[in-house]
Design a protein around this motif. Structure first.
Motif, short mmCIF file in Angstrom:
data_model
loop_
_atom_site.label_atom_id
_atom_site.label_comp_id
_atom_site.label_asym_id
_atom_site.label_seq_id
_atom_site.Cartn_x
_atom_site.Cartn_y
_atom_site.Cartn_z
N TYR A 155 -0.48 -19.57 5.79
CA TYR A 155 0.97 -19.49 5.56
C TYR A 155 1.68 -20.47 6.49
CZ TYR A 155 5.63 -17.60 4.95
OH TYR A 155 6.96 -17.45 4.66
N ALA A 212 -3.40 -7.36 10.23
CA ALA A 212 -3.50 -8.67 10.90
C ALA A 212 -4.25 -8.53 12.23
CB ALA A 212 -2.11 -9.25 11.12
N LEU A 271 -1.86 -10.89 3.55
CA LEU A 271 -0.95 -10.13 4.42
C LEU A 271 -0.99 -10.65 5.84
CD1 LEU A 271 -1.66 -6.51 3.14
CD2 LEU A 271 0.51 -7.74 2.94
N SER A 272 -2.10 -11.27 6.22
CA SER A 272 -2.28 -11.76 7.58
C SER A 272 -1.97 -13.25 7.69
CB SER A 272 -3.71 -11.49 8.04
OG SER A 272 -4.05 -10.14 7.79
N GLY A 273 -1.59 -13.88 6.58
CA GLY A 273 -1.23 -15.30 6.60
C GLY A 273 -2.41 -16.24 6.74
#
Lengths: 492, 95
Positions: free
Chosen positions: A199, A389, A436-438
């Motif tokens: 991300y 994460a 969700l954790s990029g």
């Protein structure tokens, strides 16, 4: 001349640079193939004239010794990307007739490097779906069918049109976007490489927003090397996206050393989910063995909150979507359906303009953000997201990359899961945690199911660890030696 | 927590999506299936855990507070379904 549509991106680049064929020739070959593959419904709009013009410019760049790796490479662009003056509707009815006055940063980067746009590819409406059956323009058919079957299978989603186009050799590569698995899962279903970068690696400017904290651009390609080449062109800092990160873009292709000796590959025990088909389990073990034989060190790891990733995602993503999609009101662009008041015009426009899955997610998102429920749902999910994460952070103290299956099954039949949203959501069980954790994730084609359909393995890397990730993926790809192609049932 | 027909009507109004009376029941059912499933998050102990606000540990960039674009009214209006005298046109709001 051999069939130019069969080339990988890296082979096409080499051929173009050597002058074996021109950008116009390879573009024409693809436009012809697209015309013969209409039944796949992978393109929503084919931009033939523009493609030839871009190809001629690319040929001029090559002649002038200004060629970059993407120069003259004909690619498909997911309909989610804003392309100036060209159909950009995220496959939704509500954006009817929308032709942006500006270009997305990722596509600008590709065009600056001389890439050629063949057209806009079909997708699940607003990138919401895992089978490409949620498009206003109708479902995409996967070029792959089970052995001795004439039944259509889904290409996965939401970047299903892009995946089908590359698998059917009607684009050399294509852009996708990945919010919870929308590049990696279709790559797995179509026997391709699909890369979701970290991300912040690619700018989101000009990408029609779904869930802004998750959306990320990436390539769908025939090989890992192709993904490395294409990502390098797409990636980079952009002042127009405050979440894009200002760090230099490395030469990803140069990172493919073929050497993974000493690389620590984590195997998360929580990914052995209930009811996992034995052939997926077996393929995963095969992947472990391949990397081990190549000199990697296999390490058992634990990602304890894995089972909560999907429900977390299905709070966070709808919440963000309900907010992002509030802009479609029949005033600024696209469809307007009349009403006897301003409010009723909004309501009628949105009722007719959005498809069922999009409406469902907007309603869920509105609910979880509404007064009295925000803490119980949204805030709770954001807390669990921190834990998810944190799992990865702890795991990366012990390992460098993580190996998992990409999807819990091979491509399923068209129409098979369309009436059961929850069953559809489960497709993303292995891809959502990294989203969700990029973190970056890549799907590599690794084998065939007993029915003869492709299966992928996923490698998850560390934030901005794309070089290491691509190198490991390249070794996995070489070991798997996946060279199968779908038997051609479409076209002349 | 589960939603009934009235709640669905209320959410649909907040989301400005017309949902007809006979769709309300089915929509409530679909939403409840999803809400029941996400309910499992209540099993997770999140005491003292900060909610995630950004996946990348980066401070938002600062820039000088000055106008950097503008003056393209016609481009902005170009895709609008109804335009009058250089403005977006909407159904009458004030009597």
């Amino acid at each position: 001349m051999s069939d130019l549509t069969k080339l990988t991106l890296s082979a096409a680049r080499d051929g173009l640079h050597k002058g074996d064929f021109s950008a116009r020739e390879i573009t024409q070959a693809h436009l012809k193939a697209i015309d013969e593959a209409k039944i796949l419904n992978s393109y929503i709009e084919v931009t033939s004239d523009q493609a030839l013009e871009m190809a001629d410019n690319a040929d001029a760049m090559i002649k002038g010794n200004e060629a970059k790796p993407m120069t003259g490479i004909p690619i498909g662009i997911k309909d989610l990307y804003c392309t100036k003056g060209v159909h950009s509707q995220a496959a939704s009815h509500i954006l009817d007739g929308f032709k942006p006055e500006y270009e997305s940063t990722v596509t600008s980067n590709l065009w600056n490097d001389g890439a050629v746009m063949l057209g806009k590819t079909n997708m699940d409406e607003f990138a919401m779906g895992s089978s490409n059956e949620n498009s206003f323009y109708g479902p995409v058919k996967n070029p792959w069918r089970a052995t001795n079957s004439d039944k259509d299978t889904v290409p996965g989603g939401s970047s299903g049109g892009s995946a089908a186009a590359v698998a059917a050799d009607i684009s050399i590569a294509a852009t996708g976007t990945d919010t919870g698995g929308s590049i990696r899962q279709p790559a797995s279903f179509c026997g391709l490489v699909g890369l979701k970068p970290t991300y912040g690696r690619c700018s989101r400017f000009g990408m029609i927003a779904f869930a802004s904290s998750l959306d990320q651009a990436g390539p769908l390609t025939k090989t890992v090397r192709d993904a490395a080449i294409m990502l390098e062109s797409m990636a980079g800092y952009d002042a127009k996206d405050s979440t894009s990160i200002n760090i230099a873009v490395p030469n990803y292709e140069a990172a493919l050393s073929g050497d993974v000796r000493g690389l620590k590959v984590g195997i998360p025990k929580e990914y052995r989910v209930d009811n996992m088909p034995p052939e997926i389990e077996k393929l995963w073990q095969q992947g472990i063995d391949w990397l081990k034989s190549a000199g990697a060190e296999i390490i058992d790891i634990s990602l304890p909150h894995t089972k909560y990733a999907l429900p977390t995602y299905y709070i966070v993503a709808p919440a963000e979507c309900s907010s992002n999609l509030a802009r479609y009101d029949g005033v600024k662009y696209g469809l307007r359906v009349a009403g006897d008041s301003l409010d009723n015009m909004y309501k009628n426009t949105r009722a007719q303009g959005f498809g069922d899955e999009v409406k469902r997610r907007i309603l869920i998102g509105t609910y979880v953000l509404s007064a009295g429920y925000y803490d119980a749902y949204y805030l709770k999910a954001q807390r669990v997201r921190t834990l998810i994460a944190g799992d990865f952070k702890a795991a990366y103290e012990k390992c460098d990359v993580i190996l998992t299956p990409t999807a819990p099954s091979a491509a399923f039949g068209l129409g098979e899961k369309v009436s059961d949203p929850l069953a559809m959501y489960l497709n993303d069980v292995f891809t959502v945690p990294a989203s969700l954790s990029g973190l970056p994730g890549i799907s590599v084609p690794a084998g065939l199911s007993s029915d003869g359909l492709p299966l992928g393995l996923q490698l998850i890397g560390q934030a901005f660890g794309e070089e290491q990730l691509l190198n490991a993926a390249d070794v996995l790809e070489t070991a798997a030696g996946f060279s199968d192609k779908p038997a051609k049932w479409w076209g002349a | 927590m589960s939603v009934d027909k009235n709640t669905v009507a209320k959410i649909a109004n907040l989301a400005r999506i017309a949902v007809s009376e006979d769709e309300l029941e089915a929509t409530a059912g679909e939403l409840n299936n999803i809400l029941d499933w996400v309910e499992q998050l209540s099993q997770v102990n999140t005491d003292g855990v900060e909610p995630m606000t950004s996946v990348v540990a980066a401070a938002l960039p600062m820039r000088e507070d000055k106008v950097t674009d503008g003056n393209y009214r016609d481009q902005i209006l170009k895709n609008a379904p109804a335009v009058e005298q250089g403005f977006f046109a909407v159904p009458k709001v004030i009597e």
